[in-house]
Design an enzyme around this catalytic site. Structure first.
Site, PDB file in Angstrom:
ATOM      1  N   GLY A  23      10.689   2.332   4.720  1.00 57.22           N
ATOM      2  CA  GLY A  23       9.960   1.894   3.466  1.00 57.22           C
ATOM      3  C   GLY A  23      10.960   1.129   2.367  1.00 57.22           C
ATOM      4  O   GLY A  23      10.581   0.845   1.396  1.00 57.22           O
ATOM      5  N   TYR A  33       9.321   8.599   0.398  1.00 60.84           N
ATOM      6  CA  TYR A  33       7.716   8.843   0.465  1.00 60.84           C
ATOM      7  C   TYR A  33       7.289  10.026   0.050  1.00 60.84           C
ATOM      8  O   TYR A  33       7.417  11.056   0.529  1.00 60.84           O
ATOM      9  CB  TYR A  33       6.964   8.073   1.689  1.00 60.84           C
ATOM     10  CG  TYR A  33       7.211   6.833   2.184  1.00 60.84           C
ATOM     11  CD1 TYR A  33       7.639   5.866   1.275  1.00 60.84           C
ATOM     12  CD2 TYR A  33       6.215   6.378   3.210  1.00 60.84           C
ATOM     13  CE1 TYR A  33       7.512   4.465   1.673  1.00 60.84           C
ATOM     14  CE2 TYR A  33       6.042   4.848   3.419  1.00 60.84           C
ATOM     15  CZ  TYR A  33       7.097   4.171   2.617  1.00 60.84           C
ATOM     16  OH  TYR A  33       6.549   2.706   2.716  1.00 60.84           O
ATOM     17  N   LYS A 217       4.544  -8.262   8.954  1.00 62.80           N
ATOM     18  CA  LYS A 217       5.233  -8.530   7.558  1.00 62.80           C
ATOM     19  C   LYS A 217       6.605  -8.204   7.460  1.00 62.80           C
ATOM     20  O   LYS A 217       6.991  -7.150   8.136  1.00 62.80           O
ATOM     21  CB  LYS A 217       4.241  -7.946   6.579  1.00 62.80           C
ATOM     22  CG  LYS A 217       4.869  -8.134   5.017  1.00 62.80           C
ATOM     23  CD  LYS A 217       3.619  -7.805   3.949  1.00 62.80           C
ATOM     24  CE  LYS A 217       3.909  -6.491   3.713  1.00 62.80           C
ATOM     25  NZ  LYS A 217       2.830  -5.916   2.649  1.00 62.80           N
ATOM     26  N   LYS A 219      10.224  -7.813   4.949  1.00 59.49           N
ATOM     27  CA  LYS A 219      10.694  -7.914   3.360  1.00 59.49           C
ATOM     28  C   LYS A 219      11.735  -8.717   3.308  1.00 59.49           C
ATOM     29  O   LYS A 219      12.552  -9.036   4.152  1.00 59.49           O
ATOM     30  CB  LYS A 219      11.245  -6.250   3.016  1.00 59.49           C
ATOM     31  CG  LYS A 219      10.084  -5.188   3.324  1.00 59.49           C
ATOM     32  CD  LYS A 219       9.018  -5.168   2.293  1.00 59.49           C
ATOM     33  CE  LYS A 219       8.135  -4.025   2.354  1.00 59.49           C
ATOM     34  NZ  LYS A 219       7.225  -3.915   1.219  1.00 59.49           N
ATOM     35  N   ASP A 247       7.250 -10.381   1.818  1.00 58.11           N
ATOM     36  CA  ASP A 247       7.102  -9.475   0.702  1.00 58.11           C
ATOM     37  C   ASP A 247       8.335  -9.523   0.003  1.00 58.11           C
ATOM     38  O   ASP A 247       9.503  -8.759   0.487  1.00 58.11           O
ATOM     39  CB  ASP A 247       6.648  -8.170   1.313  1.00 58.11           C
ATOM     40  CG  ASP A 247       6.121  -7.126   0.145  1.00 58.11           C
ATOM     41  OD1 ASP A 247       6.229  -7.635  -1.008  1.00 58.11           O
ATOM     42  OD2 ASP A 247       5.658  -6.195   0.324  1.00 58.11           O
ATOM     43  N   GLU A 273       4.263 -12.264  -0.903  1.00 56.49           N
ATOM     44  CA  GLU A 273       3.659 -10.916  -1.644  1.00 56.49           C
ATOM     45  C   GLU A 273       4.493 -10.498  -2.699  1.00 56.49           C
ATOM     46  O   GLU A 273       5.734 -10.652  -2.643  1.00 56.49           O
ATOM     47  CB  GLU A 273       3.302  -9.840  -0.566  1.00 56.49           C
ATOM     48  CG  GLU A 273       2.916  -8.679  -1.203  1.00 56.49           C
ATOM     49  CD  GLU A 273       2.615  -7.645  -0.257  1.00 56.49           C
ATOM     50  OE1 GLU A 273       2.437  -6.547  -0.426  1.00 56.49           O
ATOM     51  OE2 GLU A 273       2.586  -8.044   1.023  1.00 56.49           O
ATOM     52  N   GLU A 302      -0.627  -4.424  -5.316  1.00 61.69           N
ATOM     53  CA  GLU A 302      -0.280  -3.153  -4.861  1.00 61.69           C
ATOM     54  C   GLU A 302       0.463  -2.236  -6.233  1.00 61.69           C
ATOM     55  O   GLU A 302      -0.105  -1.111  -6.329  1.00 61.69           O
ATOM     56  CB  GLU A 302       0.635  -3.023  -3.770  1.00 61.69           C
ATOM     57  CG  GLU A 302       2.108  -3.399  -4.249  1.00 61.69           C
ATOM     58  CD  GLU A 302       3.198  -3.126  -2.747  1.00 61.69           C
ATOM     59  OE1 GLU A 302       3.851  -2.052  -2.988  1.00 61.69           O
ATOM     60  OE2 GLU A 302       3.090  -4.078  -2.134  1.00 61.69           O
ATOM     61  N   ASP A 325      -4.649  -1.130  -3.976  1.00 62.07           N
ATOM     62  CA  ASP A 325      -3.958  -0.040  -3.591  1.00 62.07           C
ATOM     63  C   ASP A 325      -4.919   1.230  -3.955  1.00 62.07           C
ATOM     64  O   ASP A 325      -5.303   1.446  -5.050  1.00 62.07           O
ATOM     65  CB  ASP A 325      -2.576  -0.029  -4.242  1.00 62.07           C
ATOM     66  CG  ASP A 325      -1.783   1.378  -3.852  1.00 62.07           C
ATOM     67  OD1 ASP A 325      -0.620   1.068  -3.256  1.00 62.07           O
ATOM     68  OD2 ASP A 325      -2.132   2.527  -4.207  1.00 62.07           O
ATOM     69  N   HIS A 352      -2.986  -3.086   0.416  1.00 61.64           N
ATOM     70  CA  HIS A 352      -1.703  -2.661   0.709  1.00 61.64           C
ATOM     71  C   HIS A 352      -1.914  -1.056   1.116  1.00 61.64           C
ATOM     72  O   HIS A 352      -2.550  -0.088   0.693  1.00 61.64           O
ATOM     73  CB  HIS A 352      -0.904  -2.382  -0.927  1.00 61.64           C
ATOM     74  CG  HIS A 352       0.089  -1.607  -0.677  1.00 61.64           C
ATOM     75  ND1 HIS A 352       0.438  -0.616  -1.557  1.00 61.64           N
ATOM     76  CD2 HIS A 352       1.373  -1.744  -0.038  1.00 61.64           C
ATOM     77  CE1 HIS A 352       1.572   0.001  -1.194  1.00 61.64           C
ATOM     78  NE2 HIS A 352       2.394  -0.813  -0.536  1.00 61.64           N
ATOM     79  N   ALA A 353      -1.075  -0.785   2.153  1.00 58.76           N
ATOM     80  CA  ALA A 353      -1.142   0.571   2.695  1.00 58.76           C
ATOM     81  C   ALA A 353       0.143   1.339   3.150  1.00 58.76           C
ATOM     82  O   ALA A 353       0.193   1.957   4.131  1.00 58.76           O
ATOM     83  CB  ALA A 353      -2.277   0.728   3.704  1.00 58.76           C
ATOM     84  N   GLY A 354       1.205   0.676   2.502  1.00 57.90           N
ATOM     85  CA  GLY A 354       2.470   1.295   3.065  1.00 57.90           C
ATOM     86  C   GLY A 354       2.946   2.632   2.212  1.00 57.90           C
ATOM     87  O   GLY A 354       3.431   2.389   1.106  1.00 57.90           O
ATOM     88  N   GLU A 383      -3.044  -3.632   6.068  1.00 58.35           N
ATOM     89  CA  GLU A 383      -1.649  -2.894   6.171  1.00 58.35           C
ATOM     90  C   GLU A 383      -1.539  -1.730   7.120  1.00 58.35           C
ATOM     91  O   GLU A 383      -2.411  -0.878   6.782  1.00 58.35           O
ATOM     92  CB  GLU A 383      -1.101  -2.876   5.156  1.00 58.35           C
ATOM     93  CG  GLU A 383       0.544  -2.635   5.305  1.00 58.35           C
ATOM     94  CD  GLU A 383       1.169  -2.988   3.880  1.00 58.35           C
ATOM     95  OE1 GLU A 383       2.445  -2.996   3.878  1.00 58.35           O
ATOM     96  OE2 GLU A 383       0.790  -2.912   3.015  1.00 58.35           O
TER      97      GLU A 383
END
Length: 443
Positions: A23, A33, A217, A219, A247, A273, A302, A325, A352-354, A383
């Protein structure tokens, strides 16, 4: 029998994802998380389960906000809520004293999302349907009646929303059958966490390619040379026939975002993003305009606080991809408003789904959109992050890199009991083990 909410439980659930850099991005370097987890108990054996996503520290504040809002929910008959859901949503978000610590943003709105998500879960369980099917089966008038249109009627009205939904009524059965057979396309962020080694990134790219993924994707935003190296490494493995997204997680000023992203245009990213502050509508608009010649779109959402900010992003043509989100704004009711505004302005929604439970929830929303509103998956994708799904009673199911529609009643938000036992903070068994290890290392 009237089903009445008799009690609300709120739990602080955290996972130590920072230990493996899961993450991690340019802004959030050590996330654990986590979620504030809400259980609505009724005078029957039916309960509702909802959550809002967090990153560890501060979850206890969201938990307290949920408890503060709970007085507005306890004692309510659920069918009274559902018959006039928009009014109840406004009551929750406009409580005369609690509203001051929003309004409709921040911790208080995260807490609103957790409670609202639990209410939709309980509604779907009563109807014995997954949430996406509950939404699909509502008439246009019923669905629109759940939305508070205050502050957005200059972009969309109730009558316009009803008409848009009616235009897609005739083909819903065919699209439902298509979805049940084929699922909804996903992209993965799992290959691109900033704290991962190059070898791990390469291994993950190969793994997700073998699973059928065609969109990836990565980062960016901490170091330009590292970004160039990482993008080149990923492109070498996934090729240019597949899609790559970037992102930045809000780390840049506007001018910096433009120049940095242009340095990465050789890798042909679909979008950049969160290139700057999520509150900077005009900044996003300028970035989008400046990157147009490089054929790089702007995506965000998000961390967008509410439907009003989404309205402005859409009106200003500041984004080419809208990213809702499921836990950031005030639950499904407000998210439906964003989908409708995006439809009117012609902007595709790519959720968004992280995070914990986000994949589980947004699949329902995007499937409803496909069947009832947009009618297409063109330029749309959900995502996918391969983490913490095993802790849910009804985790997401992927087949050939597509989300398969859930069939179990509810919003897919119920955590397993052993998850709560192990990961409730700070007394869960796993956290007690971690604390003991940390004490041992210090000595």
């Amino acid at each position: 029998m009237d089903i009445t909410i008799v009690d609300i439980e709120v739990k602080d659930i955290r996972f130590p994802t920072s230990l493996k850099a899961d993450g991690s991005d340019a802004m959030h370097t050590d996330p654990d998380y986590s979620c504030a987890y809400v259980i609505l108990n009724t005078n029957t054996d039916i309960c509702g389960y909802g959550l809002t996503f967090t990153l560890g520290r501060g979850t206890e504040i969201v938990v307290q906000a949920c408890k503060s809002l709970s007085t507005l929910v306890k004692g309510q008959k659920v069918f009274n809520i559902f018959q006039d859901f928009a009014s109840f949503w406004r009551k929750l978000t406009s409580e005369s004293q609690l509203r001051w610590i929003g309004p409709e943003k921040g911790v208080i709105h995260l807490a609103t999302a957790a409670i609202i998500n639990a209410l939709w879960d309980i509604w779907a369980r009563i109807e014995k349907k997954p949430v996406w099917k509950l939404l699909v089966d509502l008439t246009p008038e019923q669905l629109v009646s759940t939305i508070d249109f205050r502050y957005i009627t200059d972009l969309i009205t109730k009558d316009e929303a009803i008409q848009m939904l009616k235009e897609n009524e005739n083909d819903k059965k065919r699209r439902t059958e298509f979805l049940m057979k084929n699922g909804y396309p996903a992209y993965t962020t799992q290959v691109g966490w900033l704290g991962y080694s190059n070898e791990k990134v390469k291994d993950l790219c190969r793994k997700f390619l073998s699973m059928g993924f065609t969109s990836f994707k990565v980062k960016v935003g901490q170091n330009l040379e590292d970004d160039i190296q990482r993008c080149r490494l990923i492109r070498e493995i996934i090729g240019y026939q597949n899609k790559l997204m970037l992102d930045a997680n809000q780390v840049w000023d506007v001018d910096e975002a433009i120049e940095w992203t242009k340095q990465l245009k050789e890798f042909k990213p679909v979008w950049i993003e969160e290139p700057t502050s999520p509150d900077d509508i005009l900044g996003h608009a300028r970035i989008a305009n400046e990157l147009k010649s490089s054929d790089i779109a702007v995506a965000t959402g998000e961390m967008c606080a509410n439907r009003v900010m989404f309205k402005q992003l859409l009106q200003a043509k500041a984004i080419q991809f809208c990213q809702i989100d499921s836990a950031r704004i005030g639950g499904i009711n407000e998210i439906l408003a964003v989908y409708l505004m995006a439809k009117k302005t012609g902007i595709p929604v790519c959720p968004h789904a992280g995070g914990i439970g986000l994949c589980e929830m947004v699949q329902h929303l995007q499937m409803w959109d496909f069947i009832s509103l947009s009618g297409t998956t063109a330029n749309r994708v959900i995502e996918y992050v391969d983490q913490q799904h095993e802790h849910f009673e009804n985790p997401v199911e992927l087949r050939n890199a597509c989300y398969m529609p859930p069939i179990t009643p509810g919003y897919s938000t119920k955590l397993k009991n052993d998850c709560i036992f192990n990961y409730a903070y700070p007394d869960g068994l796993e956290w007690q083990r971690i604390f003991k290890q940390q004490i041992f290392k210090k000595h």
